[in-house]
Design a protein around this motif. Structure first.
Motif, PDB file in Angstrom:
ATOM      1  N   THR A 169       0.812  -1.471   0.012  1.00  0.00           N
ATOM      2  CA  THR A 169      -0.036  -0.142  -0.018  1.00  0.00           C
ATOM      3  C   THR A 169       0.890   1.207   0.007  1.00  0.00           C
ATOM      4  N   ASP A 170       2.151   0.881  -0.008  1.00  0.00           N
ATOM      5  CA  ASP A 170       2.991   2.264   0.074  1.00  0.00           C
ATOM      6  C   ASP A 170       2.809   3.337   1.557  1.00  0.00           C
ATOM      7  N   ALA A 171       2.652   2.559   2.522  1.00  0.00           N
ATOM      8  CA  ALA A 171       2.066   3.236   3.913  1.00  0.00           C
ATOM      9  C   ALA A 171       3.083   4.146   3.981  1.00  0.00           C
ATOM     10  N   PRO A 172       2.544   5.477   4.247  1.00  0.00           N
ATOM     11  CA  PRO A 172       3.567   6.441   4.590  1.00  0.00           C
ATOM     12  C   PRO A 172       4.154   6.719   6.189  1.00  0.00           C
ATOM     13  N   LEU A 173       4.897   7.056   6.288  1.00  0.00           N
ATOM     14  CA  LEU A 173       5.655   7.345   7.728  1.00  0.00           C
ATOM     15  C   LEU A 173       4.689   8.218   8.445  1.00  0.00           C
ATOM     16  N   ASP A 174       4.030   8.063   9.522  1.00  0.00           N
ATOM     17  CA  ASP A 174       3.180   9.094  10.224  1.00  0.00           C
ATOM     18  C   ASP A 174       4.180  10.156  10.987  1.00  0.00           C
ATOM     19  N   PRO A 175       3.912  11.373  10.862  1.00  0.00           N
ATOM     20  CA  PRO A 175       4.622  12.360  11.479  1.00  0.00           C
ATOM     21  C   PRO A 175       5.062  12.063  12.597  1.00  0.00           C
ATOM     22  N   PRO A 176       4.556  11.619  13.661  1.00  0.00           N
ATOM     23  CA  PRO A 176       5.417  11.090  15.198  1.00  0.00           C
ATOM     24  C   PRO A 176       6.463  10.312  14.959  1.00  0.00           C
ATOM     25  N   LEU A 177       6.799   9.720  13.706  1.00  0.00           N
ATOM     26  CA  LEU A 177       7.816   8.738  13.643  1.00  0.00           C
ATOM     27  C   LEU A 177       8.866   9.449  12.601  1.00  0.00           C
ATOM     28  N   ALA A 178       8.679  10.420  12.383  1.00  0.00           N
ATOM     29  CA  ALA A 178       9.670  10.871  11.476  1.00  0.00           C
ATOM     30  C   ALA A 178      11.293  11.004  11.979  1.00  0.00           C
ATOM     31  N   ALA A 179      11.430  11.227  13.307  1.00  0.00           N
ATOM     32  CA  ALA A 179      12.714  11.025  13.905  1.00  0.00           C
ATOM     33  C   ALA A 179      13.408   9.738  13.864  1.00  0.00           C
ATOM     34  N   TYR A 180      12.583   8.764  13.395  1.00  0.00           N
ATOM     35  CA  TYR A 180      13.089   7.257  13.419  1.00  0.00           C
ATOM     36  C   TYR A 180      12.981   6.889  12.023  1.00  0.00           C
ATOM     37  N   ALA A 181      12.816   7.760  10.966  1.00  0.00           N
ATOM     38  CA  ALA A 181      12.907   7.358   9.668  1.00  0.00           C
ATOM     39  C   ALA A 181      14.005   6.409   9.349  1.00  0.00           C
ATOM     40  N   TRP A 182      13.811   5.346   8.615  1.00  0.00           N
ATOM     41  CA  TRP A 182      14.854   4.418   8.129  1.00  0.00           C
ATOM     42  C   TRP A 182      14.901   4.141   6.591  1.00  0.00           C
ATOM     43  N   GLU A 183      15.931   3.798   6.051  1.00  0.00           N
ATOM     44  CA  GLU A 183      15.622   3.492   4.538  1.00  0.00           C
ATOM     45  C   GLU A 183      16.719   2.136   4.418  1.00  0.00           C
ATOM     46  N   PRO A 184      16.416   1.001   3.674  1.00  0.00           N
ATOM     47  CA  PRO A 184      17.186   0.124   3.745  1.00  0.00           C
ATOM     48  C   PRO A 184      18.547   0.370   3.052  1.00  0.00           C
TER      49      PRO A 184
END
Length: 186
Positions: A169-184
Protein backbone atom coordinates in the motif's frame (compact mmCIF):
# COMPACT_ATOMS: atom_id res chain seq x y z
CA UNK A 1 -1.27 -1.24 -15.85
CA UNK A 2 -0.59 1.28 -13.12
CA UNK A 3 -0.64 0.43 -9.44
CA UNK A 4 -4.03 1.10 -7.85
CA UNK A 5 -4.13 3.77 -5.23
CA UNK A 6 -5.11 2.36 -1.87
CA UNK A 7 -7.51 4.36 0.26
CA UNK A 8 -6.37 5.85 3.54
CA UNK A 9 -9.64 5.26 5.34
CA UNK A 10 -11.16 7.26 8.13
CA UNK A 11 -13.61 5.73 10.58
CA UNK A 12 -16.36 7.18 8.37
CA UNK A 13 -15.08 5.75 5.07
CA UNK A 14 -13.81 2.36 6.23
CA UNK A 15 -15.82 -0.78 5.73
CA UNK A 16 -18.10 -1.24 8.73
CA UNK A 17 -16.33 -4.44 9.79
CA UNK A 18 -13.02 -2.53 10.16
CA UNK A 19 -14.35 0.34 12.24
CA UNK A 20 -14.20 -1.31 15.70
CA UNK A 21 -10.58 -2.35 15.14
CA UNK A 22 -9.68 1.13 13.92
CA UNK A 23 -11.34 2.69 16.95
CA UNK A 24 -9.40 0.38 19.27
CA UNK A 25 -6.07 1.32 17.68
CA UNK A 26 -6.95 5.01 17.79
CA UNK A 27 -7.84 4.76 21.51
CA UNK A 28 -4.64 2.87 22.31
CA UNK A 29 -2.27 5.06 20.28
CA UNK A 30 -4.02 8.41 20.50
CA UNK A 31 -4.16 8.68 16.71
CA UNK A 32 -4.99 6.50 13.74
CA UNK A 33 -1.78 5.40 12.01
CA UNK A 34 -1.90 5.61 8.22
CA UNK A 35 -0.88 1.95 7.97
CA UNK A 36 -3.99 0.94 9.92
CA UNK A 37 -6.15 3.25 7.83
CA UNK A 38 -4.80 1.54 4.69
CA UNK A 39 -5.20 -2.00 6.06
CA UNK A 40 -8.83 -1.16 6.89
CA UNK A 41 -9.71 -1.72 3.23
CA UNK A 42 -9.62 -5.40 4.18
CA UNK A 43 -11.24 -5.73 7.60
CA UNK A 44 -10.07 -9.34 7.76
CA UNK A 45 -6.45 -8.36 7.16
CA UNK A 46 -6.63 -5.64 9.79
CA UNK A 47 -8.33 -7.85 12.36
CA UNK A 48 -6.04 -10.76 11.55
CA UNK A 49 -2.92 -8.65 11.99
CA UNK A 50 -4.13 -7.06 15.23
CA UNK A 51 -5.20 -10.45 16.59
CA UNK A 52 -1.91 -12.08 15.67
CA UNK A 53 -0.04 -9.15 17.24
CA UNK A 54 -1.94 -9.61 20.50
CA UNK A 55 -1.15 -13.32 20.50
CA UNK A 56 2.54 -12.68 19.72
CA UNK A 57 2.68 -10.19 22.60
CA UNK A 58 1.51 -12.98 24.94
CA UNK A 59 4.28 -15.42 23.99
CA UNK A 60 7.03 -16.54 26.34
CA UNK A 61 9.50 -14.21 24.60
CA UNK A 62 10.28 -11.17 26.75
CA UNK A 63 9.44 -7.70 25.36
CA UNK A 64 12.97 -6.96 24.15
CA UNK A 65 13.22 -10.36 22.45
CA UNK A 66 9.88 -9.79 20.71
CA UNK A 67 11.11 -6.46 19.38
CA UNK A 68 14.32 -8.13 18.16
CA UNK A 69 12.16 -10.51 16.14
CA UNK A 70 9.98 -7.68 14.82
CA UNK A 71 12.88 -5.45 13.82
CA UNK A 72 14.69 -8.37 12.22
CA UNK A 73 11.63 -9.15 10.10
CA UNK A 74 11.12 -5.46 9.31
CA UNK A 75 14.69 -4.87 8.13
CA UNK A 76 14.79 -8.17 6.24
CA UNK A 77 11.52 -7.30 4.47
CA UNK A 78 12.68 -3.69 3.92
CA UNK A 79 9.68 -2.06 5.62
CA UNK A 80 10.66 1.51 6.41
CA UNK A 81 7.47 2.03 8.39
CA UNK A 82 7.82 -1.02 10.65
CA UNK A 83 11.43 -0.15 11.45
CA UNK A 84 10.42 3.41 12.35
CA UNK A 85 7.46 2.22 14.46
CA UNK A 86 9.40 -0.42 16.38
CA UNK A 87 12.53 1.64 17.04
CA UNK A 88 10.87 3.68 19.81
CA UNK A 89 8.93 0.59 20.94
CA UNK A 90 12.22 -1.19 21.61
CA UNK A 91 13.61 1.87 23.40
CA UNK A 92 10.51 1.96 25.65
CA UNK A 93 11.07 -1.72 26.47
CA UNK A 94 14.66 -1.13 27.56
CA UNK A 95 16.56 -1.62 24.32
CA UNK A 96 19.86 0.24 24.36
CA UNK A 97 20.89 2.64 21.59
CA UNK A 98 23.65 0.16 20.63
CA UNK A 99 21.14 -2.69 20.31
CA UNK A 100 18.72 -0.52 18.34
CA UNK A 101 21.44 0.73 16.01
CA UNK A 102 22.69 -2.78 15.30
CA UNK A 103 19.18 -4.04 14.53
CA UNK A 104 18.46 -1.11 12.21
CA UNK A 105 21.77 -1.77 10.43
CA UNK A 106 21.26 -5.54 10.24
CA UNK A 107 24.52 -5.95 12.13
CA UNK A 108 25.64 -8.32 14.86
CA UNK A 109 23.99 -7.55 18.19
CA UNK A 110 26.09 -6.76 21.27
CA UNK A 111 24.27 -9.37 23.38
CA UNK A 112 25.12 -12.96 22.37
CA UNK A 113 21.72 -14.39 23.34
CA UNK A 114 19.83 -11.73 21.38
CA UNK A 115 22.21 -12.21 18.46
CA UNK A 116 21.32 -15.92 18.46
CA UNK A 117 17.65 -14.88 18.34
CA UNK A 118 18.30 -12.48 15.45
CA UNK A 119 20.23 -15.11 13.49
CA UNK A 120 17.55 -17.73 14.13
CA UNK A 121 14.83 -15.31 12.96
CA UNK A 122 16.81 -14.69 9.77
CA UNK A 123 17.20 -18.44 9.29
CA UNK A 124 13.43 -18.94 9.63
CA UNK A 125 12.90 -16.23 7.01
CA UNK A 126 15.66 -17.32 4.65
CA UNK A 127 14.78 -21.02 4.79
CA UNK A 128 11.01 -20.51 4.92
CA UNK A 129 10.86 -22.47 8.16
CA UNK A 130 13.14 -25.35 7.10
CA UNK A 131 15.85 -24.13 9.47
CA UNK A 132 19.10 -26.11 9.20
CA UNK A 133 19.92 -28.22 12.26
CA UNK A 134 23.06 -26.18 12.97
CA UNK A 135 21.00 -22.96 13.15
CA UNK A 136 18.46 -24.51 15.52
CA UNK A 137 21.27 -26.00 17.62
CA UNK A 138 22.97 -22.59 17.91
CA UNK A 139 19.67 -21.00 18.95
CA UNK A 140 19.05 -23.60 21.65
CA UNK A 141 22.69 -23.46 22.82
CA UNK A 142 22.21 -19.74 23.49
CA UNK A 143 19.61 -20.59 26.13
CA UNK A 144 16.43 -20.43 24.08
CA UNK A 145 13.92 -23.29 24.17
CA UNK A 146 12.03 -25.09 21.43
CA UNK A 147 8.93 -23.16 22.48
CA UNK A 148 10.78 -19.95 21.65
CA UNK A 149 11.58 -21.29 18.17
CA UNK A 150 7.85 -21.62 17.55
CA UNK A 151 7.21 -18.18 19.08
CA UNK A 152 9.66 -16.79 16.51
CA UNK A 153 7.64 -18.44 13.74
CA UNK A 154 4.54 -16.68 15.09
CA UNK A 155 6.39 -13.35 15.12
CA UNK A 156 7.67 -13.89 11.59
CA UNK A 157 4.16 -14.63 10.35
CA UNK A 158 2.59 -11.72 12.20
CA UNK A 159 5.07 -9.13 11.03
CA UNK A 160 5.28 -10.49 7.51
CA UNK A 161 1.61 -9.53 7.28
CA UNK A 162 2.31 -5.92 8.23
CA UNK A 163 5.56 -5.51 6.30
CA UNK A 164 4.00 -6.87 3.12
CA UNK A 165 0.80 -4.83 3.54
CA UNK A 166 2.75 -1.66 4.25
CA UNK A 167 4.94 -2.15 1.20
CA UNK A 168 2.00 -3.07 -1.04
CA UNK A 169 0.00 0.00 0.00
CA UNK A 170 3.07 2.26 0.16
CA UNK A 171 2.07 3.22 3.70
CA UNK A 172 3.57 6.58 4.63
CA UNK A 173 5.52 7.38 7.75
CA UNK A 174 3.28 9.13 10.28
CA UNK A 175 4.69 12.50 11.44
CA UNK A 176 5.34 11.32 15.04
CA UNK A 177 7.74 8.72 13.61
CA UNK A 178 9.78 11.11 11.44
CA UNK A 179 12.68 11.06 13.91
CA UNK A 180 12.93 7.28 13.45
CA UNK A 181 12.90 7.23 9.65
CA UNK A 182 14.84 4.36 8.10
CA UNK A 183 15.85 3.40 4.61
CA UNK A 184 17.29 0.01 3.71
CA UNK A 185 20.93 -0.15 2.76
CA UNK A 186 21.53 -0.37 -0.97
Amino acid sequence: MSRPVFTVHTPDTAPAAARPAMAGVQRKQGHLPAAVALMAESPELLKGFLGATAVFESTDLDPVAREVVVLTVATHNRCHLCVAMHTPALARRGGTPTLIGALRAGAELPDARLEALRRFTLSVLDHRGAVPDADLDAFLAAGWRTRHALDVVLGVGTYTISTFANRLTDAPLDPPLAAYAWEPAA
